[in-house]
Structure formats: C-alpha cells, structure tokens
Design a protein around this motif. Sequence first.
Motif, mmCIF file in Angstrom:
data_model
loop_
_atom_site.group_PDB
_atom_site.id
_atom_site.type_symbol
_atom_site.label_atom_id
_atom_site.label_comp_id
_atom_site.label_asym_id
_atom_site.label_seq_id
_atom_site.Cartn_x
_atom_site.Cartn_y
_atom_site.Cartn_z
ATOM 1 N N GLY A 57 1.199 5.993 -6.767
ATOM 2 C CA GLY A 57 0.541 7.068 -6.740
ATOM 3 C C GLY A 57 0.351 8.247 -6.535
ATOM 4 N N ASP A 117 -2.464 -7.777 -9.970
ATOM 5 C CA ASP A 117 -2.803 -6.147 -10.290
ATOM 6 C C ASP A 117 -4.281 -6.015 -10.741
ATOM 7 O OD1 ASP A 117 -2.577 -8.491 -12.510
ATOM 8 O OD2 ASP A 117 -2.306 -7.231 -13.974
ATOM 9 N N LEU A 174 -3.112 5.607 -9.169
ATOM 10 C CA LEU A 174 -3.168 4.739 -8.548
ATOM 11 C C LEU A 174 -3.090 3.732 -8.931
ATOM 12 C CD1 LEU A 174 -5.512 5.083 -4.756
ATOM 13 C CD2 LEU A 174 -2.433 4.277 -5.373
ATOM 14 N N LEU A 202 -5.913 -5.677 -7.314
ATOM 15 C CA LEU A 202 -5.120 -4.382 -6.713
ATOM 16 C C LEU A 202 -5.993 -3.389 -7.832
ATOM 17 C CD1 LEU A 202 -1.417 -4.798 -6.252
ATOM 18 C CD2 LEU A 202 -3.108 -4.840 -4.318
ATOM 19 N N LEU A 219 2.095 1.691 -3.391
ATOM 20 C CA LEU A 219 1.493 2.356 -4.448
ATOM 21 C C LEU A 219 0.798 4.097 -4.296
ATOM 22 C CD1 LEU A 219 -1.070 -1.344 -4.809
ATOM 23 C CD2 LEU A 219 0.290 -0.159 -6.373
ATOM 24 N N THR A 240 1.167 -1.384 0.182
ATOM 25 C CA THR A 240 0.255 0.264 0.212
ATOM 26 C C THR A 240 0.818 0.548 -0.071
ATOM 27 O OG1 THR A 240 -1.554 -1.283 1.127
ATOM 28 C CG2 THR A 240 -1.755 0.977 1.175
ATOM 29 N N ALA A 243 0.063 3.436 -10.874
ATOM 30 C CA ALA A 243 1.117 2.898 -9.973
ATOM 31 C C ALA A 243 1.147 1.223 -10.129
ATOM 32 C CB ALA A 243 0.980 3.088 -8.582
ATOM 33 N N VAL A 244 -0.072 0.871 -9.950
ATOM 34 C CA VAL A 244 -0.226 -1.369 -10.239
ATOM 35 C C VAL A 244 0.279 -1.544 -11.516
ATOM 36 C CG1 VAL A 244 -2.133 -2.705 -9.869
ATOM 37 C CG2 VAL A 244 -2.378 -1.197 -8.463
#
Lengths: 203, 447
Positions: free
Chosen positions: A65, A154, A102, A157, A61, A58, A105-106
């Motif tokens: 993010g 992925d 976000l 998420l 991310l 987290t 970012a993933v």
Amino acid sequence: MSAWARTAGLPAAALALVGGVLAVQLANGGGSFEPMRTADPCVERTVTAQADGIEGLTESLVLLGVDGAACRLDTSREAFVLELGQGGERTDAEIDALREGLRDAVRRMDDEGSLPPASDLVDEALDTAELNGFLEAAIRALPDSVVDAALKTDDVLLRAIDELDLRELLGDLDSQDELNAQLEVAITQAVKDSLAARLRDLI
Amino acid sequence: MRRAVAPLLAVTVALVLADSAVVTLALPDILQELDASVPQVAWVLICFNLVLGLVSVPTAMSLLRVSPRVPSAIGIAVFAGASAWCAVAGSIDVLIVARCVQALGGALALVGCLELMVAEWGERRGVAAWVTAGVVGTATGPVAGGLLTQAISWEAIFVVQVPFAVLAVPAALAVRAAPAQVPDRHRPEARPNLTLALLSAALTAALFLLVLLLVEGWRRSPATAALTVSVVPVAALAARPLARLLRASPQVEVAVGCFLVAGGLAGLAIPPSAYLAWTIAPQALVGLGLGLTVDRLTAQAMDMRLPRARHAGWTIAARHVGVVVGLAILTPVFTADLRDAQVPAQEAITALVIDAALQPQDKVDLAGALGEELSEQQGRVPDLHRAFTSLDLDPDDRLVADELERDLDSQLERAATHAFRDSFLIGSGLALAALATALLPRRRRTT
C-alpha cells in the motif's frame, strides 16, 4: 642517460602511475560507490511478510500500500515513509493516496491468490475480540466452508480499509497495541458489514 | 650544545609549519570538548594559516633592519607560550585567539630561523635544511596530531611543542654571527609562489579532507586515520631518490609533482569502497607530488634572491594563503555536499529497514531509535550502533539485525564518500591549475 630520457622519463612514470591507480579504482567500481538508489514505487515489487496471521497480512498490505500511495503522490516509498514519520497533520492527498494504495494492494493480492481465506481471519479475530461468549461459541461452531462462502476476504479487507480512520492511525504509528486495536475494530465492523451485504444479496 | 643549535632551529621550523595542519585530526575532539560549532572549529585551522600568511612578509621586512637573534628568540618564545595557552584554552574563542598569537610568534620564528640556520650552516646548507624542515613539518603534521590525540588528548598536540620551542630560545640566542643584512635587491618570484599557493590549496584538500573522511565519514579512530595518512610523508621522502634516479630537471619535477597530486586527489575522489587500502595508492601519488614540488618551488622562489628573509616570507605567505584559499573553497562545498547527502542516506536506510527480515514491531522500534540517533547527531555522520543495542531481539533476529546494521553503516559510508567527491575533484583541479602555472612559457627578458 640521454636528454630525451631525462625529459620524458619522470613524466612517463607519472602518467603510468596515475593512469594505473585511476584504472584500478574505476575497474573495482570506484565511480559507483554511492548510496543505494530508491526503487520506482510504480513498478510492482515482491514483498515478504515476516509476521503470521492477520499481522502478516497487514504487513504485506502496508508494504504494498505504501508503494501504491508513493506512486500516486509521485514520490519514492522511502520519502513517503520518512514524511509520515515526521508526525504532524497529514494532508487529504496523503490520506487518499494511502487508502487507494491499500485498496490496490488488496486487489493485487487477490489477483495473485495470496489472500488467506476469510475463515482464517475470523478465527484470529475471535481470539482477540471481546464478544459475548455465546455468540463467539456460535461463530466458532460454523464450519470454515460456511464462513468462506459467506465472507470474501477481499471484500472484508476493502470494507476494513474504508472503515479505517487513517489520519488517527498514522498518529499512533509508534504503538503496536493502538494500531492493533484500530485494525480490530475496523475488521470486526467490516465482517459485520460484509455479512449484512451478503444476507441482503441472498434475500 | 653548539652542535644542537641548528638542529633545534630546524625542529622549530618543522613545528611551526606542522602547526598548519596538526590539529586537523583533533578537530572532532575539540568540537565536542569545547562545545563549538563546525564553522568555529574550522577557524582553529584557518586562523593560524591566515595570520601566518598575512604577517610573514611584513615580519621578514622588519627583520632586515635588526639582527635576527633576539627577534627569533622572541618569536620562538611567543610560539611556545601560545602553544601552552592553546593547551589550556577553556573555550573555542580563547583557542582561536591563542592560535593567532601562535602564528604571530611562528612567523617571526620562521624567518628568523632561516637567517640563523644560514649563519650556522652556510647559505646552501642552511637554506636547504630550512626548506626540508618545512616540507617534513607540513607532511607529518596531521600524522603527529592524530597519534597524540588518540594516545593522550588534543591538548597534548600543543603541550609537546613547548619543550622543543623552549630549548630553541637559547639556541637562537647562541648563534654567534648573523649574516650581513643586504638591501632590497630582487622582486619576488611570482611564478613559483603562485604555483606553491595553488598546490598548497590542493594539498589542503588531500590532508584536511582525507582525515575528515576517515574520522567523520568512515568513523575510524584518529590513530587509524593518522597511520593511514602517514603514507603521504613516507611517499614524499621517496620522491627525491626517484627524481635523482630519473635525473629530471627541476621544472619537469615540479610539473610532474603537480600532475601526481592532481591524479592522487582524483583517485581519492573515487574509492571503490570504504576500505582504508583504497586510499593508499592515491595518497602515495599525493606524497610523491608533495616531495617533488614543495621544496623545489620554495628553492626556486628563494634562489639567489636577496634579501633572503623577505623571499622566504613570500614563500610562507604563498603556502599559507594557499591553505586558507583551499579551505575557503572546499569547506562550503563539502559541508553543502554532506548536507545534501543526508536525504539519499536516509532514504537508503529507510529502504533497508522496510525490507529487513524483522518482525513489524521490531522495525517500528528500530525506526524510532534510528530517528532519534539521526536527529541527535544532526550535521555529523551518525553512529547507528546505539539504535541497534536498544532492541530486544531473539537470537535469530539478532543475526538479521547485525547484518542490517552493517548494511546501514555501508550506506552511511557510501553517502559520506560521495559527499567528499566534488571537493577532492576541486582539489585535483587546483593541482592542475598549479601545473598550468608551472607550464606557462617564461616571459623573455628584454634589455
């Protein structure tokens, strides 16, 4: 002492003193002693999470993010974070930018291969989730390879990010417990959705 | 007792002129204790210089018609009484009024003491001692004020002046013969007074801004700041032997002095870090410039010009109006720059906290604590230490937090230093303007 020396001696000494002092100050960075400039959020930066497990994921991310969101909003990461810290109602543009940041970012972590396998997330999620004991035992009994085959990190998420009520989440930034509770709900739901989608694909 | 008369009068001159900047280092304490705003506290400094600048010439004119003994004694007594009033002032408004009264008494004491010192020591020595006492007072004021504030309290600055001034009252009355009063013969010398005014505005930048930077920006104690700015009076004392060694003419000395002040202020605008050592050489330049100019310009403005008191009044007016002009120009510039510096400072702090090697929850807690400190100390450079002491960290994370605290303090120092840059450069520009007035060709007299 000659008249010329009397006229020029003191000015020459003053010129040498002033020139020397300013030259030493400038040579040691005198012109650039100012606050650190903020980095361009659109340029990829390397982030290192300090926490482990889901919390560490987290953290990574969020760090990536926030950069992505700031880039979309054409501001700095720091100005965006300070703005979020002010509290109050968030605009749709900010919420959309953060969600897209976000998601980016993933994708970036997936491309870099830095996302953990889904089985890691499931184990940790089970530790905190309040599930029926029989169901929890059944899931734990599944081999990691089965879990990893059934769930892609992925995908989980991205679904979790879509599930998250970012407006509410930003209102609880001060409370780690509230934050965790919301993330847990979102991830559990994402796992369910991802499994359902996987099953649909298989059928 | 007789031998002590003229020295006591010289001390009084130094005290009155030191009062121009003596409270500079005490302003943060006054702000806190009297629950004042920054503009109100600036008026503690401005009102004294403004009143002294405005009343010195009329006061000198009024002295032409009477013997200076009694008016001087009254002026010194008013100055002493007002100093005591300043020390017991319970509110910022009372302190400002007391400072105005102090300046009124001070103006009378200054011009009166000149006449009395000439009566005691003769024209040449009396005027020279009066000028020197003024330079010493101006240069040492902030140092003395800072040391007293740190050692005792800001009130002590005013209390210690009372006994000296009280002793000077009988000294003024003890002067036997006042010099003969002369009719109004010469017009005021415009050029040295203008140069003096511009240079005083520039020196305000050096003393006022530097102590603010040290105390508020770099968070040094008043005593440390006082010891640091003591470089200025020490260098000022060294200026005269240096000038004698190089045997320059008074005009060259004045021009070079203005250039040194300009160079010193430019150096103060660009320190490479917040180490006090980086201020030493620029301050030495300012001090040398001060030592080469103020006494020369005062002497030039008064040289053989009669009546002496009136021309002395013009020099006092030029110096203190210059200080007020300097404060009027620089205060809005550096307060606006300090305000503007908050955003880059906050962003730099945010970047360091986000990237710190701390656990996420610790970062959130720290961010909350830092936010509270920043909002509590709005308008001033915040002390971030309390935010760090509130964190509950394990030993490894504490080391990281300590390093982060140092980095954040460094960012604050950078922001504060950067915020003062333009003001120091404006001060340097004022010194260059003073240099320009000193270099202007003299107008030829036509017969």
